[in-house]
Scaffold this active site. Structure first.
Site, PDB file in Angstrom:
ATOM      1  CD  GLU A   1      -2.992  -9.547   4.487  1.00 32.62           C
ATOM      2  OE1 GLU A   1      -4.048 -10.427   3.951  1.00 32.62           O
ATOM      3  OE2 GLU A   1      -2.728  -9.425   5.440  1.00 32.62           O
TER       4      GLU A   1
ATOM      5  CD  GLU B   1     -16.412  -1.498   0.226  1.00 32.20           C
ATOM      6  OE1 GLU B   1     -15.030  -2.552   0.750  1.00 32.20           O
ATOM      7  OE2 GLU B   1     -17.236  -1.223   0.710  1.00 32.20           O
TER       8      GLU B   1
ATOM      9  CB  SER C   1      -1.316   0.106   1.191  1.00 30.55           C
ATOM     10  OG  SER C   1      -1.862  -0.919   1.352  1.00 30.55           O
TER      11      SER C   1
ATOM     12  CD  GLN D   1     -27.851  -3.463  20.877  1.00 29.32           C
ATOM     13  OE1 GLN D   1     -27.100  -3.195  20.691  1.00 29.32           O
ATOM     14  NE2 GLN D   1     -28.803  -3.491  21.505  1.00 29.32           N
ATOM     15  CB  ILE D   2     -25.597  -9.814  23.016  1.00 28.35           C
ATOM     16  CG1 ILE D   2     -27.136 -10.510  22.194  1.00 28.35           C
ATOM     17  CG2 ILE D   2     -25.982 -11.052  24.538  1.00 28.35           C
ATOM     18  CD1 ILE D   2     -26.048 -11.741  21.469  1.00 28.35           C
TER      19      ILE D   2
END
Lengths: 247, 379
Positions: B363, B367, B126, B336-337
């Protein structure tokens, strides 16, 4: 010097224990099997002794009494670093039966490690019986083993303190927790090499069992926990007195 | 078809689980808070053989199959995805490419210490202006006869500081576009290499991520991997394999969050009963479990194809895209739980959620995986 470590094949310690319909046998369905935790620590200490500088230990054998499905447990011992394994091909019926089967493969070792008990039936009998059958000395509740210039030093926890013993070989050491800090995690290469290490299967001897299981009982389920608010000391005392009847 | 693991695979899974649950767990929260590299753990994982899991033992690797690799990465990631990305990068992005495409001399010199974990590797692809569009490499590796002269900047480099060996992707001949790209093995200590500051990341905070600047860095020609211009193909093949590692990491994040949610929902009481008895929670757990199972199976399929020397690029793209996306969903549901407890660090699930986000980005973003998959469908 040759070391033998006895290996028990026991259910994983998180197993939910169930019995068959007439409560005479443990239901092994879906059970994961592990090396008996005391035996695993014994093996760890044996490996540490072998790897120590100036060690005269040539090899570490492991042995168990069990059918072919227990070989996974033996191979884990090989993966961790044991050199060879021996399996006596029969079901481990009771302590005397197991000790007798092991006696035929445990001859000629200088030092034998036995876990003080197995985490399944907690019989705590095989080590002592095996020493008697072999006619060698044994020492129980061993929490430390050192080999210093060829001399064996054994430490034991005793009531109110500890004891250090100088012992001669051959010896069967019945070990408890503390013998090693924690069991080893096998290295990847060890796991891959385990299958190529020698695992000898020995036929069982004719031995009478001395005990049989009449029935198993599960403990009563734990009663629900009652929470008492921190400012309700009087209520707590009342409950302890009237309900729990401990005061 | 056989869904059973071998005895060795189960032992490897257990070994990774034991190390994670016994050792990594001890200081994972502190390392996350302090962005501290797990140096001691990496040393231990190396001595257990986790740094070169699939490398041939003749190059000091462990000689495992890809299925075992998937199982091990999942177990490590349940507890500590920072540690697992350090392991995964070294295994899939560095050792894999070196073993597959390196010369014997390169393998002896560079692969052996990397596979045994004596040294750590990093993969430098990158750039500030080339992430998903990996063909637009601006870092130059000019051909100077018997060496390359490297100038440019690489971004978001995992293991940048802790690594000793870099696998660098750089442009030699811009006219040839991606066919002018080369892959070079670079010693991190080479004169002219400098690091940007430690990136202060949302998650995976104890892996060290930096940008790396190259100023007139000389790299011997003998350090080029493959033929001249092979670098882009090399990078794509390496990333194909790398996706299996990151997909497994995402599975671990999700299954770790699921395990914590199951345990919590059996303890936490609300409205007079444990919350597991409330269908709204129980159904969430069921949905999470199906997603985890699906993602794991995709990883295992990709690994199985790789082990059987069949093309696995599409399978690994599917595994990476799906596992990363469900890791985000499952970890969010886990928070959430847990309710308010899920939002504080002590209960781990908020960290798993922060970490899951990165699996959708690095990696190859989700998309990019969809581009890979759809191009194959439409070709």
């Amino acid at each position: 010097m040759k070391i033998l470590v006895l290996i028990g094949n026991v259910p994983d310690t998180t197993t939910k224990v169930k019995f068959n319909a007439d409560k005479t046998a443990f239901d092994t369905n879906g059970v994961q099997w592990i090396i008996n935790p005391w035996d695993e620590l014994a093996l760890t200490r044996a490996l540490e002794l072998k790897e120590a500088a100036g060690s005269t230990i040539e090899s570490i054998f492991v042995a168990n009494v069990g059918r072919s499905e227990t070989e996974g447990t033996l191979r884990k011992a090989l993966a961790v670093g044991a050199d060879e394994a021996i399996r006596v091909d029969t079901d481990p019926k009771d302590a005397f039966y197991v000790a007798s089967q092991l006696a035929q493969v445990a001859k000629g070792f200088d030092l034998i490690f036995a876990g003080i008990e197995a985490s399944d039936y907690n019989g705590a009998a095989v080590g002592g019986m095996l020493a008697e059958l072999l006619g060698i000395q044994s020492v129980s509740a061993v929490s430390g083993i050192q080999i210093e210039s060829g001399n064996l030093k054994i430490s034991r926890e005793i009531d109110g303190g500890s004891q250090t013993l100088a012992m001669n070989l051959p010896l069967l050491a019945i070990v408890q927790k503390g013998i090693a800090k924690e069991p080893r995690i096998p290295a990847m290469r060890g796991i891959m090499m385990a299958r190529s290490k020698k695992l000898t299967v020995v036929a069982p001897m004719e031995v009478e069992t001395l005990t049989s299981i009449v029935t198993f009982e599960s403990p009563a389920p734990k009663a629900a926990c009652k929470m008492v608010a921190e400012d309700q000391a009087r209520e707590l005392i009342r409950l302890l007195h009237e309900e729990a009847k401990v005061l | 078809m056989n869904f059973e693991y071998s005895e060795e695979q189960l032992m490897i899974q257990q070994a990774a689980r034991d190390y994670a649950q016994r050792e990594l767990i001890k200081d994972v929260l502190e390392r996350d808070a302090r962005s501290e590299f797990p140096a001691e753990h990496i040393k231990n994982l190396a001595s257990l053989g986790f740094m070169g899991m699939m490398v041939d033992p003749k190059y000091d690797g462990s000689g495992l199959d890809a299925i075992s690799y998937v199982l091990a990465i999942e177990e490590l990631s349940k507890i500590d995805a920072s540690a697992s990305v350090i392991v995964s990068v070294n295994n899939s992005l560095v050792c894999f490419g070196l073993e597959k495409f390196g010369t014997e001399e390169q393998k002896q010199k560079y692969l052996r210490p990397l596979a045994s974990g004596k040294k750590i590797g990093a993969f430098l692809l990158s750039e500030p202006e080339a992430g998903s569009d990996a063909t637009s490499q601006r870092t130059l590796a000019e051909d100077k006869g018997d060496y390359y002269l490297v100038n440019g900047t690489k971004n978001w480099i995992t293991n940048a500081n802790s690594a000793s060996t870099y696998i660098l992707i750089a442009q030699t001949d811009p006219d040839k576009k991606h066919k002018g790209i080369n892959a070079l093995i670079v010693d991190k200590n080479s004169p002219g290499i400098s690091l940007g500051p430690h990136e202060d990341k949302m998650g995976m905070r104890s892996s060290d991520t930096h940008s790396v600047m190259f100023t007139d860095v000389k790299v011997p020609k003998s350090n080029r991997i493959g033929e001249d211009g092979f670098g882009f193909k090399f990078a794509m093949q390496v990333l194909e394999a790398g996706r299996i590692g990151i997909a497994s990491q995402a599975v671990g994040l999700a299954s770790g969050a699921l395990e914590r949610s199951i345990a919590y929902s059996k303890e936490r009481k609300a409205f007079g009963t444990v919350i597991a008895n409330h269908q709204s929670v129980a159904f969430k757990l069921a949905e999470m479990a199906v997603k985890v199972e699906n993602a794991r199976n995709l990883c295992l399929k990709a690994a199985w194809l790789k082990d059987n020397h069949q093309p696995y690029g599409i399978a690994s793209a599917m595994a990476k895209q799906y596992a990363a996306d469900i890791a985000m969903e499952v970890t969010t549901e886990a928070v959430q739980i847990h309710g308010g407890y899920g939002y504080v660090k002590e209960y781990h699930v908020e960290r798993l959620m922060r970490e899951a986000k990165l699996t959708q980005i690095y990696e190859g973003t989700s998309e990019i995986q969809k581009i890979v998959i759809s191009r194959d469908l439409l070709k």
